[in-house]
Motif scaffolding. Sequence first.
Motif, PDB file in Angstrom:
ATOM      1  N   ARG A  74       0.840  -1.190   0.000  1.00 42.45           N
ATOM      2  CA  ARG A  74       0.000   0.000   0.000  1.00 42.45           C
ATOM      3  C   ARG A  74       0.878   1.244   0.000  1.00 42.45           C
ATOM      4  O   ARG A  74       1.963   1.258   0.587  1.00 42.45           O
ATOM      5  CB  ARG A  74      -0.896   0.036   1.242  1.00 42.45           C
ATOM      6  N   PRO A 250     -13.851  -2.085  -7.776  1.00 42.83           N
ATOM      7  CA  PRO A 250     -12.917  -1.011  -7.424  1.00 42.83           C
ATOM      8  C   PRO A 250     -12.620  -0.942  -5.932  1.00 42.83           C
ATOM      9  O   PRO A 250     -11.479  -0.693  -5.532  1.00 42.83           O
ATOM     10  CB  PRO A 250     -13.634   0.247  -7.918  1.00 42.83           C
ATOM     11  N   LEU A 251     -13.632  -1.163  -5.099  1.00 42.79           N
ATOM     12  CA  LEU A 251     -13.426  -1.086  -3.653  1.00 42.79           C
ATOM     13  C   LEU A 251     -12.407  -2.104  -3.181  1.00 42.79           C
ATOM     14  O   LEU A 251     -11.575  -1.819  -2.310  1.00 42.79           O
ATOM     15  CB  LEU A 251     -14.756  -1.287  -2.921  1.00 42.79           C
ATOM     16  N   LYS A 254      -8.988  -0.865  -3.930  1.00 41.01           N
ATOM     17  CA  LYS A 254      -8.609   0.234  -3.037  1.00 41.01           C
ATOM     18  C   LYS A 254      -8.291  -0.272  -1.636  1.00 41.01           C
ATOM     19  O   LYS A 254      -7.382   0.243  -0.968  1.00 41.01           O
ATOM     20  CB  LYS A 254      -9.724   1.276  -3.008  1.00 41.01           C
ATOM     21  N   GLY A 258      -4.838   0.785  -1.464  1.00 43.33           N
ATOM     22  CA  GLY A 258      -5.025   2.183  -1.111  1.00 43.33           C
ATOM     23  C   GLY A 258      -4.897   3.063  -2.344  1.00 43.33           C
ATOM     24  O   GLY A 258      -5.414   2.746  -3.418  1.00 43.33           O
ATOM     25  N   GLU A 259      -4.163   4.155  -2.225  1.00 45.70           N
ATOM     26  CA  GLU A 259      -3.960   5.068  -3.354  1.00 45.70           C
ATOM     27  C   GLU A 259      -3.304   4.365  -4.526  1.00 45.70           C
ATOM     28  O   GLU A 259      -3.527   4.722  -5.692  1.00 45.70           O
ATOM     29  CB  GLU A 259      -3.099   6.254  -2.894  1.00 45.70           C
ATOM     30  N   ALA A 261      -4.074   1.769  -5.840  1.00 45.47           N
ATOM     31  CA  ALA A 261      -5.058   1.111  -6.707  1.00 45.47           C
ATOM     32  C   ALA A 261      -5.180   1.806  -8.053  1.00 45.47           C
ATOM     33  O   ALA A 261      -5.682   1.213  -9.015  1.00 45.47           O
ATOM     34  CB  ALA A 261      -6.427   1.074  -6.018  1.00 45.47           C
ATOM     35  N   THR A 262      -4.714   3.050  -8.143  1.00 45.83           N
ATOM     36  CA  THR A 262      -4.733   3.740  -9.436  1.00 45.83           C
ATOM     37  C   THR A 262      -3.958   2.955 -10.497  1.00 45.83           C
ATOM     38  O   THR A 262      -4.266   3.034 -11.688  1.00 45.83           O
ATOM     39  CB  THR A 262      -4.147   5.164  -9.302  1.00 45.83           C
ATOM     40  N   LEU A 265      -6.771   0.555 -11.596  1.00 43.85           N
ATOM     41  CA  LEU A 265      -8.065   1.109 -11.999  1.00 43.85           C
ATOM     42  C   LEU A 265      -7.955   2.166 -13.081  1.00 43.85           C
ATOM     43  O   LEU A 265      -8.958   2.511 -13.710  1.00 43.85           O
ATOM     44  CB  LEU A 265      -8.779   1.693 -10.778  1.00 43.85           C
TER      45      LEU A 265
END
Length: 297
Positions: A74, A250-251, A254, A258-259, A261-262, A265
């Motif tokens: 993360r 998506p959840l 994440k 956390g961030e 995940a970009t 996604l």
Amino acid sequence: MSKPQLFITGGTGFIGRALVAALKGRFAITALTRNPDKARALLGEDISLCANVPDLTGMDAVINLAGEPIADKRWSQHQKRRLESSRWQLTEELVNAMAKAPPRVFISGSAIGYYGPQSPDTIVTESYSAITDDFAHRLCAGWEQRALKAQEFTRVCLLRTGVVLGKGGGALHKMLPPFKLGLGGRIGSGEQMMSWISHTDMVAAILFLLDREDLSGAFNCTAPNPVSNSELTQALGRALGRPTLLPMPPLAAKLLLGEGATLLLDGQKVIPKRLLEAGFVFQHPELDGALAAQLRA
């Protein structure tokens, strides 16, 4: 006649191992490593090893591939600093050492995260300027800025690398276990673009830039035919003969990253314009062929 000398960081990594194997017949190679036993086992006994950046006098080429893996943890503030320092500090040390004894070429890593998240219909080449400012961009931009200081005294090539697909490491290594069990699926909407490159072509592109003395600056190291995440998912399912019916919401991404995940996604539709213009020929320009070749390897 003695071989020209090459210094490499990240030599025990997924790309570095194959690169060292391809170059050891041409160069006397010195590799930076924190684990000499592991490096000997992976790279062979005929490679010189060092724990810190040495005096680079006499080096013909320097290749910088080292960096903390970006998607393994993360993105806490502490992890972000680790990601930055593992790239920025070492690059600064290399540039300072090369300034005293310049090689003929410096090839340094970067990633297509430099461009930030982009819409699926936006075509991104090396000259693209509408960059989205997120952490991945700032990480890559800082890495590149430090490497480009070496332009004052040598040729510099930057590797804006996409998702490297190959057996035994990288993204495919993480994807194969669930997909083989029929548990794979798209991530989020699946519309985000995945700019990929086969492991074979990634290594070949570095060799190409190493030898082409007329080339410098940033190069997109991606195949000429990027795909959406859904298309990648379906292609891997076809290659393995498995269903791909379990999407990752998506959840979930994440919660996992956390961030960070970009990275899963969001995406970019990146085209290797400069490599193609320079005459580089991709062995695996299409995804189905690339997956078939890598899964056979």
